[in-house]
Structure formats: structure tokens, C-alpha cells
Scaffold this active site. Structure first.
Site: not given
Ligand code: RIB
Ligand code: CA
Length: 310
Positions: A10, A242
Site C-alpha cells: 500500500d 516497518h
Molecule cells: O504499521 C505500519 C504498516 O502500516 C506499514 O506497512 C506501513 O506502510 C503501513 O502500511
Molecule cells: Ca505498508
């Protein structure tokens, strides 16, 4: 032999950093991107996926657009306050040249796994709607996918989008519950480790200074994401890592310590989107998944920096 990878994503600022690093990793053959709503609308993330494969000449890689909403509930909020309305730090980048495929993300995932039995790694770093739909479409994915590595969840680090829920799970807990209970060879790279991998402002300055299209794009989209981390956590320009941490697991799993434990997903109430580790098998007999509980943070950072600045 290069590892075949589908990235379900995303994009999203940290997704963008991860995808650009993945495309610069010779060990990987990225055979497709599948987009999903989450950090921004389903339209915006699909457009961003196209922009990312086009950025450094990877437009031979197909993009399949996925869901614009969760399986059961509409997302209460998107991640646009973190990643910008456009998912690219409110930089309003030029339109991509290409178009996504006519088949859906779920169809693409199912087809590629069937065509390449026990060879495809699915790296899912957004809400798990497409993955759940692919499993419904083709249950044999459970046996035929090589591995599913997700960025999502938290078994001991609390939440980010709520006191207990991590954003990807929160955006579609019903899909996540299907994925965690399916018996997949699943690795969860959650907040338990991603909050421990900090990209400092100084580190990010090195990434932004890279004299390549990836560095130029990241220089433009990172400030919005850094501002959010400062407003939300007082991080003064540093950020959590992340999605790039999930890529680091695919590239070098030795950077992580995992715990094999069944995980359940709450789909209602104040715990909506919470991932619950059932260490004593009190909730039932569902198969365990591999949850990352420790990480070599300097090792992850060095790996990502090397890929983005080469
Ligand atoms: O909580 C972090 C995640 O949520 C990551 O993948 C960030 O890109 C959002 O999609
Ligand atoms: Ca993400």
C-alpha cells in the site's frame, strides 16, 4: 537461483523505500506488485505501485490492483495523515505511464503461485485483504506458496493505529484472521521488531543523498513521514523501519529471532485489529506462525542502506 517475490503493498513512504530496495536486490526476482488500500486510497496506492516500477526501469514488472476496502468493514481511517493524501508525502508526483493488469491482485497471486509451485515468496506489507481473497480463490496456495512474510501485527509491543492494533491488521482484521488461521508458512514481522529498527535523521540524509532516482524520490517523500514521526512520537526526524524490515527478513532471515506461536486476530470492540499470541494453546489448536521477536537492527539498517545507495 533468484528468489521469486510478489510484493503486496500500500505505497506509502516506507513501502516505497522497501520496494526500491527490493528492486535493487540481485538475489530477488520481483515478479509482480499487487496493490491494496491502506496508507492511501486503493487508486492512489495502485498509481504509486506503477510509479515505483517505472522509476528505475523496472516497468516490465506487472502491477495488479487489489481491494479498495476491507473484506467486511470499510477502514475507519486511511494512513494519509502519515503518508500524505497521495501516499507519496503530498508531493503530487507525475502520473505513471503504465496501467495495471486487467486481473485482480488476488487472481494474480493465485495464478503466479500455481504457475511456480513452491517457488514464490509473498511479501505482504499492507492490509491482508488481497491475500485472504487469493486464499478463497485458490486454497492450494497454502501448500504451494514458498513463504508468506508480512509486515503487520504486534504480540508484545502494543499498537500504533490504536492502543493495541498495528495499522495493516487494523485496516482489515477479518482478512488477517483468515491469513493467520490458514496454516500458511507465515512469518510475522511486527511492531515487536520494527519499532526497534530506527532510521535516524543522519541515516536518512545518507539515503536522500544517493545520486540515483531512488534517492531523489525518497528525498522528496520522506519529510512528510519524518514530520509525522516527530508529531506522534517526538522522534526529531528519526523514523521507525516497518516495511524495509520485512524485506530484510526475506533477504537475510538470520537478522531475526522468531518464536513459533499461534496468532489470533480480534475483529470487534476496543481490541479491533489486535493480534493475540496464544502461547499456551488456550484459544484452540490453530497452527503456529513464526513471529519475529528480536532483530539485529544495525544489520537491517546496513542492508537497506547498501541497496539504496549502490
Ligand atoms: O504499521 C505500519 C504498516 O502500516 C506499514 O506497512 C506501513 O506502510 C503501513 O502500511
Ligand atoms: Ca505498508
Amino acid at each position: 537461483m533468484r528468489k521469486k517475490v510478489i510484493v503486496d503493498t500500500d505505497p506509502g513512504v516506507d513501502d516505497a523505500m522497501m520496494i526500491l530496495a527490493a528492486l535493487r536486490s540481485p538475489e530477488l526476482e520481483v515478479i509482480g506488485l499487487t496493490s491494496i488500500f491502506g496508507n492511501a486510497s486503493g487508486y492512489a496506492t495502485a498509481q504509486n505501485a506503477l510509479r515505483l516500477v517505472e522509476l528505475e526501469g523496472n516497468d516490465n514488472i506487472p502491477v495488479a490492483r487489489g481491494s479498495d476496502r476491507g473484506l467486511v468493514v470499510e477502514a475507519q481511517m486511511l494512513g494519509t495523515m502519515v503518508h500524505g493524501e497521495d501516499g507519496m508525502g503530498n508531493t503530487n508526483p507525475p502520473l505513471p505511464k503504465g496501467k495495471w493488469l486487467d486481473i485482480s491482485a488476488a487472481q494474480f497471486i493465485a495464478q503466479k503461485v500455481l504457475d511456480n509451485p513452491r517457488q514464490v515468496t509473498l511479501l505482504a506489507v499492507g492490509p491482508l485483504t488481497n491475500v485472504a481473497l487469493a486464499l478463497r480463490l485458490e486454497p492450494r496456495i497454502v501448500e504451494l506458496v514458498e513463504q508468506v512474510v508480512i509486515m503487520g501485527g504486534s504480540i508484545g509491543a502494543g499498537g500504533n493505529i490504536s492502543p493495541v492494533a498495528e495499522a495493516n491488521i487494523f485496516h482489515d482484521p477479518h482478512a488477517a484472521e483468515i491469513v493467520f488461521s490458514a496454516g500458511l508458512p507465515l512469518v510475522m514481522v511486527g511492531l515487536d521488531v520494527t519499532l526497534k529498527v530506527i532510521q535516524t535523521r543522519q541515516y536518512l540524509d545518507k539515503i536522500k543523498a544517493a545520486n540515483n532516482p531512488a534517492g531523489h524520490l525518497l528525498r522528496s517523500i520522506l519529510p512528510c513521514y519524518q514530520r509525522y514521526h516527530d508529531q506522534a512520537y517526538g522522534m526529531g526526524g528519526d523514523i521507525h523501519t516497518h516495511d524495509p524490515s520485512a524485506l530484510a527478513y526475506v533477504l537475510d532471515p538470520e537478522l531475526f529471532k522468531v518464536e513459533e506461536v499461534p496468532v489470533y486476530v480480534e475483529t470487534s470492540g476496543y481490541g479491533f485489529g489486535q493480534t493475540i499470541a496464544d502461547r499456551r494453546r488456550q484459544l484452540g489448536q490453530r497452527p503456529p506462525v513464526s513471529v519475529c521477536v528480536e532483530v539485529d537492527a544495525p544489520g537491517v539498517l546496513a542492508l537497506i542502506e547498501e541497496r539504496l545507495t549502490r
